[in-house]
Design an enzyme around this catalytic site. Structure first.
Site, PDB file in Angstrom:
ATOM      1  N   SER A 139      79.373  18.280  57.428  1.00  0.00           N
ATOM      2  CA  SER A 139      80.204  17.298  56.717  1.00  0.00           C
ATOM      3  C   SER A 139      79.357  16.062  56.421  1.00  0.00           C
ATOM      4  O   SER A 139      78.303  15.852  57.039  1.00  0.00           O
ATOM      5  CB  SER A 139      81.370  16.898  57.628  1.00  0.00           C
ATOM      6  OG  SER A 139      82.017  15.736  57.158  1.00  0.00           O
ATOM      7  N   TYR A 142      86.540  14.571  64.804  1.00  0.00           N
ATOM      8  CA  TYR A 142      85.924  15.271  63.661  1.00  0.00           C
ATOM      9  C   TYR A 142      84.478  14.795  63.486  1.00  0.00           C
ATOM     10  O   TYR A 142      83.552  15.597  63.355  1.00  0.00           O
ATOM     11  CB  TYR A 142      86.744  15.007  62.396  1.00  0.00           C
ATOM     12  CG  TYR A 142      86.298  15.824  61.197  1.00  0.00           C
ATOM     13  CD1 TYR A 142      86.685  17.150  61.066  1.00  0.00           C
ATOM     14  CD2 TYR A 142      85.491  15.270  60.211  1.00  0.00           C
ATOM     15  CE1 TYR A 142      86.283  17.911  59.971  1.00  0.00           C
ATOM     16  CE2 TYR A 142      85.092  16.014  59.107  1.00  0.00           C
ATOM     17  CZ  TYR A 142      85.488  17.338  58.990  1.00  0.00           C
ATOM     18  OH  TYR A 142      85.078  18.082  57.908  1.00  0.00           O
TER      19      TYR A 142
HETATM   20  P1  NAP Z   1      90.949  24.218  54.719  1.00  0.00           P
HETATM   21  O1  NAP Z   1      91.357  24.574  53.318  1.00  0.00           O
HETATM   22  O2  NAP Z   1      91.914  23.545  55.630  1.00  0.00           O
HETATM   23  O3  NAP Z   1      90.345  25.520  55.412  1.00  0.00           O
HETATM   24  C1  NAP Z   1      90.032  25.560  56.767  1.00  0.00           C
HETATM   25  C2  NAP Z   1      89.877  27.004  57.179  1.00  0.00           C
HETATM   26  O4  NAP Z   1      89.632  27.065  58.585  1.00  0.00           O
HETATM   27  C3  NAP Z   1      91.153  27.801  56.923  1.00  0.00           C
HETATM   28  O5  NAP Z   1      90.833  29.121  56.582  1.00  0.00           O
HETATM   29  C4  NAP Z   1      91.813  27.744  58.275  1.00  0.00           C
HETATM   30  O6  NAP Z   1      92.760  28.768  58.494  1.00  0.00           O
HETATM   31  C5  NAP Z   1      90.604  27.918  59.155  1.00  0.00           C
HETATM   32  N1  NAP Z   1      90.911  27.575  60.532  1.00  0.00           N
HETATM   33  C6  NAP Z   1      91.207  26.370  61.053  1.00  0.00           C
HETATM   34  N2  NAP Z   1      91.489  26.487  62.357  1.00  0.00           N
HETATM   35  C7  NAP Z   1      91.374  27.794  62.668  1.00  0.00           C
HETATM   36  C8  NAP Z   1      91.555  28.544  63.854  1.00  0.00           C
HETATM   37  N3  NAP Z   1      91.929  27.987  65.021  1.00  0.00           N
HETATM   38  N4  NAP Z   1      91.351  29.881  63.801  1.00  0.00           N
HETATM   39  C9  NAP Z   1      91.004  30.488  62.659  1.00  0.00           C
HETATM   40  N5  NAP Z   1      90.823  29.828  61.493  1.00  0.00           N
HETATM   41  C10 NAP Z   1      91.012  28.499  61.504  1.00  0.00           C
HETATM   42  O7  NAP Z   1      89.743  23.221  54.666  1.00  0.00           O
HETATM   43  P2  NAP Z   1      88.305  23.275  53.977  1.00  0.00           P
HETATM   44  O8  NAP Z   1      88.123  21.944  53.380  1.00  0.00           O
HETATM   45  O9  NAP Z   1      88.092  24.488  53.142  1.00  0.00           O
HETATM   46  O10 NAP Z   1      87.419  23.338  55.301  1.00  0.00           O
HETATM   47  C11 NAP Z   1      86.445  24.314  55.562  1.00  0.00           C
HETATM   48  C12 NAP Z   1      85.315  23.686  56.343  1.00  0.00           C
HETATM   49  O11 NAP Z   1      84.690  22.701  55.523  1.00  0.00           O
HETATM   50  C13 NAP Z   1      85.768  22.961  57.614  1.00  0.00           C
HETATM   51  O12 NAP Z   1      84.817  23.190  58.643  1.00  0.00           O
HETATM   52  C14 NAP Z   1      85.755  21.498  57.184  1.00  0.00           C
HETATM   53  O13 NAP Z   1      85.565  20.633  58.257  1.00  0.00           O
HETATM   54  C15 NAP Z   1      84.577  21.491  56.242  1.00  0.00           C
HETATM   55  N6  NAP Z   1      84.506  20.372  55.304  1.00  0.00           N
HETATM   56  C16 NAP Z   1      85.488  20.138  54.377  1.00  0.00           C
HETATM   57  C17 NAP Z   1      85.352  19.074  53.505  1.00  0.00           C
HETATM   58  C18 NAP Z   1      86.348  18.760  52.429  1.00  0.00           C
HETATM   59  O14 NAP Z   1      86.204  17.740  51.751  1.00  0.00           O
HETATM   60  N7  NAP Z   1      87.376  19.545  52.212  1.00  0.00           N
HETATM   61  C19 NAP Z   1      84.235  18.249  53.567  1.00  0.00           C
HETATM   62  C20 NAP Z   1      83.271  18.505  54.535  1.00  0.00           C
HETATM   63  C21 NAP Z   1      83.404  19.577  55.390  1.00  0.00           C
HETATM   64  P3  NAP Z   1      94.325  28.494  58.154  1.00  0.00           P
HETATM   65  O15 NAP Z   1      94.439  28.568  56.654  1.00  0.00           O
HETATM   66  O16 NAP Z   1      95.004  29.591  58.867  1.00  0.00           O
HETATM   67  O17 NAP Z   1      94.655  27.134  58.678  1.00  0.00           O
END
Ligand code: NAP
Length: 251
Positions: A143, A156
């Protein structure tokens, strides 16, 4: 040239690939030639369709990465189905927002367990398999808060800063054994994870004003970096956290 970026004959495991960044990366890896297993707690219906449409094998494994309980089973099921495991994308992650002064122990533990502890032990289990095969590629989804402090997200920031460190130590230990460990630091991506930020008009405007590219990232913007770090093109790249942030950190 194409060989450098081809994933033909490779098998990948992506966590949390039913939506958002994980889904986009799983599809990009499949389009580059990999068969893909996805592990998570929600049905990855759309992801399955896209991967099969790309002509690749798909496997869905039910797993809750809130604890280390499913770790070995996920690796075993992937290897049983595909015969090997070449690429791991540690994407599943959560965020909890509250002022640090009142942040709860439950929100600390939930985020640290999912974003850091389970990532380490899944990577360890996968690396044991990769070592038997002579190598592999690990890609952690870090991140901007691997570099910056952020606000109201103490667990986080700690988890993602920790993940950048973990990326380096594992690279130090495994680079000579054929395993590349690297990370991607996405910028502000339009996913569930950032819904609260986009719903806050003032916060949304101030974020947008700071992004040199002048727009939020789409999840698909992360696909190219993931393919690069999964492919032969990155064979001499170890321990980096690559920002894909529309220029945010350059500002
Ligand atoms: P998201 O749409 O909320 O997706 C998160 C994913 O992680 C979903 O598939 C979720 O499953 C899964 N997950 C969370 N907790 C879990 C658990 N206990 N067991 C199994 N699966 C789990 O968010 P995203 O933005 O795509 O995030 C993906 C990654 O990118 C994360 O590590 C996040 O920190 C990172 N990130 C995101 C951003 C951003 O701006 N969006 C920026 C930097 C980094 P469910 O659908 O079942 O909840």
């Amino acid at each position: 040239m194409t060989k450098l970026f081809s994933l033909e004959g490779k098998t990948a495991l992506v966590t949390g690939a039913n939506t958002g960044i994980g889904q986009a990366i799983a599809i990009a890896l499949a389009e580059a030639g990999a068969d893909v297993a996805v592990a998570g707690r929600s049905e990855p219906t759309e992801t399955q369709k896209a991967i099969e449409a790309a002509g690749r094998k798909f496997l869905s494994i039910k797993a809750d990465f809130g604890s280390t309980e499913p770790v070995q089973r996920v690796v075993d099921e992937t290897v049983a189905a595909f015969g090997k495991l070449d690429i791991l994308v540690n994407n599943a992650g959560i965020i909890r927002r509250a002022d640090s002064i009142e942040f709860s122990e439950a929100d600390w533990d939930a985020v640290m367990d999912t974003n850091l502890k389970v990532v380490f032990f899944l990577t360890q289990a996968v690396a044991r398999q990769m070592l038997k095969q002579g190598g592999g590629k690990v890609i952690n989804i870090a991140s901007l808060l691997s570099y910056q402090g952020g606000i109201r997200v103490p667990s986080y920031t700690a988890s993602k800063s920790g993940l950048a460190g973990l990326t380096k130590i594992l690279a130090n230990e495994w680079a000579a054994k054929g395993i590349n460990v690297n990370a991607i630091a996405p910028g502000y991506v339009e996913t569930n994870n950032t819904e609260a930020l986009r719903a806050d008009a003032e916060r949304n405007a101030s974020i947008l004003a700071r992004i040199p590219a002048g727009r939020w990232s789409q999840a698909s913007d992360l696909g190219g970096a993931a393919v690069f770090l999964a492919a032969a093109a990155s064979d001499y790249v170890h321990g980096v956290t690559l920002p894909v942030d529309g220029g945010w950190l350059a500002r």
